[in-house]
Design a protein around this motif. Structure first.
Motif, short mmCIF file in Angstrom:
data_model
loop_
_atom_site.label_atom_id
_atom_site.label_comp_id
_atom_site.label_asym_id
_atom_site.label_seq_id
_atom_site.Cartn_x
_atom_site.Cartn_y
_atom_site.Cartn_z
N LEU A 169 60.56 18.07 40.03
CA LEU A 169 61.02 18.30 38.62
C LEU A 169 62.27 17.47 38.70
O LEU A 169 63.42 17.58 39.61
CB LEU A 169 61.38 19.97 38.40
CG LEU A 169 60.14 20.77 38.11
CD1 LEU A 169 60.64 22.03 38.42
CD2 LEU A 169 59.55 20.45 36.66
N LEU A 170 62.65 16.52 37.45
CA LEU A 170 63.83 15.96 37.39
C LEU A 170 64.63 16.31 36.07
O LEU A 170 64.03 16.44 35.09
CB LEU A 170 63.67 14.55 37.24
CG LEU A 170 62.91 13.95 38.52
CD1 LEU A 170 62.52 12.42 38.29
CD2 LEU A 170 63.80 13.95 39.75
N TYR A 171 65.87 16.56 36.16
CA TYR A 171 66.36 17.30 35.16
C TYR A 171 67.59 16.14 34.51
O TYR A 171 68.51 15.45 35.42
CB TYR A 171 67.37 18.49 35.67
CG TYR A 171 66.26 19.39 36.13
CD1 TYR A 171 66.30 20.73 35.38
CD2 TYR A 171 65.69 19.20 37.46
CE1 TYR A 171 65.28 21.63 36.20
CE2 TYR A 171 64.89 20.35 37.97
CZ TYR A 171 64.89 21.55 37.40
OH TYR A 171 63.94 22.37 37.84
N TYR A 172 67.54 15.91 33.25
CA TYR A 172 68.53 15.23 32.57
C TYR A 172 69.11 15.73 31.64
O TYR A 172 68.60 16.52 30.74
CB TYR A 172 67.82 13.93 32.00
CG TYR A 172 67.03 13.18 33.08
CD1 TYR A 172 67.58 12.04 33.86
CD2 TYR A 172 65.64 13.46 33.46
CE1 TYR A 172 67.00 11.35 34.69
CE2 TYR A 172 64.91 12.71 34.51
CZ TYR A 172 65.63 11.80 34.94
OH TYR A 172 64.89 10.94 36.07
N ALA A 173 70.67 15.59 31.56
CA ALA A 173 71.58 16.42 30.57
C ALA A 173 71.60 16.07 29.11
O ALA A 173 71.70 16.75 28.38
CB ALA A 173 72.98 16.35 31.24
N ASP A 174 71.20 14.75 28.93
CA ASP A 174 71.26 14.30 27.52
C ASP A 174 70.32 13.20 27.12
O ASP A 174 70.64 12.00 27.53
CB ASP A 174 72.77 13.63 27.38
CG ASP A 174 72.94 13.31 25.78
OD1 ASP A 174 72.26 13.79 25.01
OD2 ASP A 174 74.07 13.14 25.22
N GLY A 219 58.55 17.00 34.30
CA GLY A 219 57.76 17.62 35.52
C GLY A 219 56.49 16.66 35.98
O GLY A 219 56.02 16.48 35.08
N ALA A 220 56.30 16.42 37.21
CA ALA A 220 55.17 15.51 37.63
C ALA A 220 54.48 16.06 38.65
O ALA A 220 55.28 16.78 39.50
CB ALA A 220 55.94 13.96 38.11
N CYS A 221 53.09 16.12 38.57
CA CYS A 221 52.29 16.57 39.50
C CYS A 221 51.45 15.59 39.94
O CYS A 221 50.63 14.82 39.25
CB CYS A 221 51.54 17.77 39.18
SG CYS A 221 52.39 19.30 39.18
N VAL A 222 51.34 15.01 41.14
CA VAL A 222 50.42 13.98 41.68
C VAL A 222 49.49 14.53 42.86
O VAL A 222 50.16 15.31 43.73
CB VAL A 222 51.44 12.93 42.07
CG1 VAL A 222 50.65 11.76 42.55
CG2 VAL A 222 52.55 12.52 41.42
N GLY A 253 70.51 7.51 32.27
CA GLY A 253 71.37 8.08 33.41
C GLY A 253 70.54 8.60 34.50
O GLY A 253 69.36 8.90 34.22
N LYS A 254 71.16 8.89 35.47
CA LYS A 254 70.35 9.55 36.87
C LYS A 254 70.06 10.92 36.63
O LYS A 254 71.00 11.72 36.03
CB LYS A 254 71.18 9.30 38.06
CG LYS A 254 71.20 7.75 38.30
CD LYS A 254 72.10 7.50 39.74
CE LYS A 254 72.16 5.89 40.07
NZ LYS A 254 72.98 5.73 41.00
N PRO A 255 69.28 11.59 37.27
CA PRO A 255 69.04 13.07 37.14
C PRO A 255 70.33 13.74 37.64
O PRO A 255 70.94 13.42 38.77
CB PRO A 255 67.82 13.39 37.87
CG PRO A 255 67.66 12.27 38.99
CD PRO A 255 68.30 11.02 38.00
N THR A 256 70.70 14.96 36.84
CA THR A 256 71.59 16.01 37.48
C THR A 256 71.17 16.76 38.58
O THR A 256 72.09 17.27 39.25
CB THR A 256 72.19 16.73 36.38
OG1 THR A 256 71.25 17.44 35.92
CG2 THR A 256 72.80 15.78 35.16
#
Length: 410
Positions: A43-48, A147-150, A351-354
């Motif tokens: 899971l990668l989280y991005y603010a905006d 959300g990525a599932c590989v 931007g990079k993930p927070t």
């Protein structure tokens, strides 16, 4: 807090150009064969990311281009020997979340985070399902969680990191993208008699995933506590691992000779165990047992791996691991370190993930270590039985160094 996640669209993303005929059958490596049909989640989280249509379009078009290079992920598993690279594609899901991202990050709940993944980690039809599934979760505040599932049949943490960064690089138009190298199946070819290997049934009981964070300011103190005459300079991962576990999953890419790059796609991980008959050990002793467990087996195993005894040595290790997992009389804890993998460099153009995380592991006594955004601290994702988690939450030595599920708004 009740979090509403509504699926609004499902789509199949295929490679932007067909896979050449000579690449249509992809052989699994021996390590791939021995992995269960699970998904590796991230899971990668991005603010905006406020422009939903533009963001979605960029994610899908760049994913299509990226699948040209990761063509096995657009195929389907035919048996435990190979993947049919038939361009059936990856599944892309769009979801709307009825809250703000800050509501999630204030006190992350592993059971809530699981809803941002496109599929359960353990999936009964994983063998017939897509090898790659993605869910883009859009929050009403403009936040985004990818959300990525590989499929673990083809992907360990190193390969997942290579894929995510290649996809992000394609999305932002980078000219410096690290692409996968598919060499492991030629170095460690599959074994024919494993072609019909039954799906490994990972032991699942009612369990809880907890998050403990050891900030950079406490890592040095923990390493000092773990140091001894036998191990005067323990690594951060050794020190953190010794707080929780007596088995360590090891990335073999840098341990074989000559070393392999992390973009060597596929599974290249095994485990080394530290065994003790004692019920209680001090942190220093645990670090010593852990390092010895790796050191004693590493040289012997690596030599066997690259020689004529590689197959029986690998099968013996896998069998040993399975027996320990299934033995209810043994307290067996398995740890995988994702530290140092460049997950926080995944910039898709906004931007990079927070923050980067996993979610519920679904299997008891599993530990995943991940770096905090500054790269210096370590997050411990610990899955235990309810009773063991209750004890862990009151462990004085652990709580001396770790915070219990603090805010992820770093």
């Amino acid at each position: 807090m009740e979090v509403k996640v509504q699926i609004v669209r499902r789509e199949t993303i295929k490679p932007s150009s067909p896979t050449p005929a000579e690449l249509r059958s992809f052989k699994l490596s021996l390590f791939d064969q021995l992995n269960p049909n699970l998904y590796t989640p991230l899971l990668l989280y991005y603010a905006d990311c406020r422009n939903l249509d533009q963001t979605t379009g960029r994610l899908k078009s760049s994913l299509s281009k990226t699948l040209i290079h990761f063509y096995p992920l657009a195929g389907r598993i035919t048996n435990n020997l190979s993947i049919e690279c038939n361009d059936e594609g990856a599944e892309f899901i769009e979801a709307e979340v009825g809250c703000c991202l800050s509501d999630i990050l204030t006190r992350p709940d592993a059971t809530v985070l699981e809803r941002f993944l496109p599929v359960q980690i353990y999936h009964s039809n994983a063998r017939d399902a897509p090898l790659l599934l993605v869910q883009a979760n859009f929050f009403k505040c403009g936040g985004l969680v990818i959300g990525a599932c590989v499929s673990h049949k083809l992907t360990d943490a190193a390969t997942l990191s290579t894929f995510i960064n290649a996809w992000a690089g394609e999305a932002r138009g980078s000219r410096e993208i690290v692409l996968p190298e598919y060499r492991l199946s030629s170095m460690f070819p599959p074994v024919d008699y494993l072609s019909s290997l039954p799906t490994v049934d990972m032991p699942r009981t009612k369990c809880i995933t907890g998050r403990f964070v050891i900030q950079s300011s406490r890592i040095a103190a923990l390493k000092a506590r773990a140091a001894s005459d036998d191990v005067p300079r323990p690594t951060a991962v050794e020190a953190v691992t010794a707080l929780t576990v007596l088995a360590q999953m090891v990335n073999l890419r840098k341990r074989v000779y000559p070393p392999l790059p992390n973009n060597s796609a596929g599974n290249m991980v095994t485990y080394f165990k530290a065994k003790t008959e004692e019920t209680e050990l001090k942190l220093q002793a645990l670090v010593f047992h852990l390092r010895n467990g790796i050191r004693e087996r590493q040289q012997q195993y690596i030599e066997q791996l690259l020689g004529e005894h590689g197959v029986p040595a690998t099968l013996e290790t896998a069998r040993d691991y399975g027996v320990l997992l299934a033995n209810e009389r043994v307290n067996f804890y398995s740890c995988s370190s994702w530290c140092k993998f460049p997950l926080y460099t995944a910039d898709f153009g906004w931007g990079k993930p927070t923050w980067a995380s996993v979610a519920n592991a679904e299997f008891k006594n599993i530990i995943v270590l991940m770096n905090t955004p500054d790269g210096e601290g370590i997050e411990v994702w610990l899955t235990l039985s309810e009773a063991d988690m209750a004890l862990c939450g009151h462990d004085e030595e652990l709580l001396e160094f770790a915070s219990v599920n603090p805010s992820a708004e770093y």
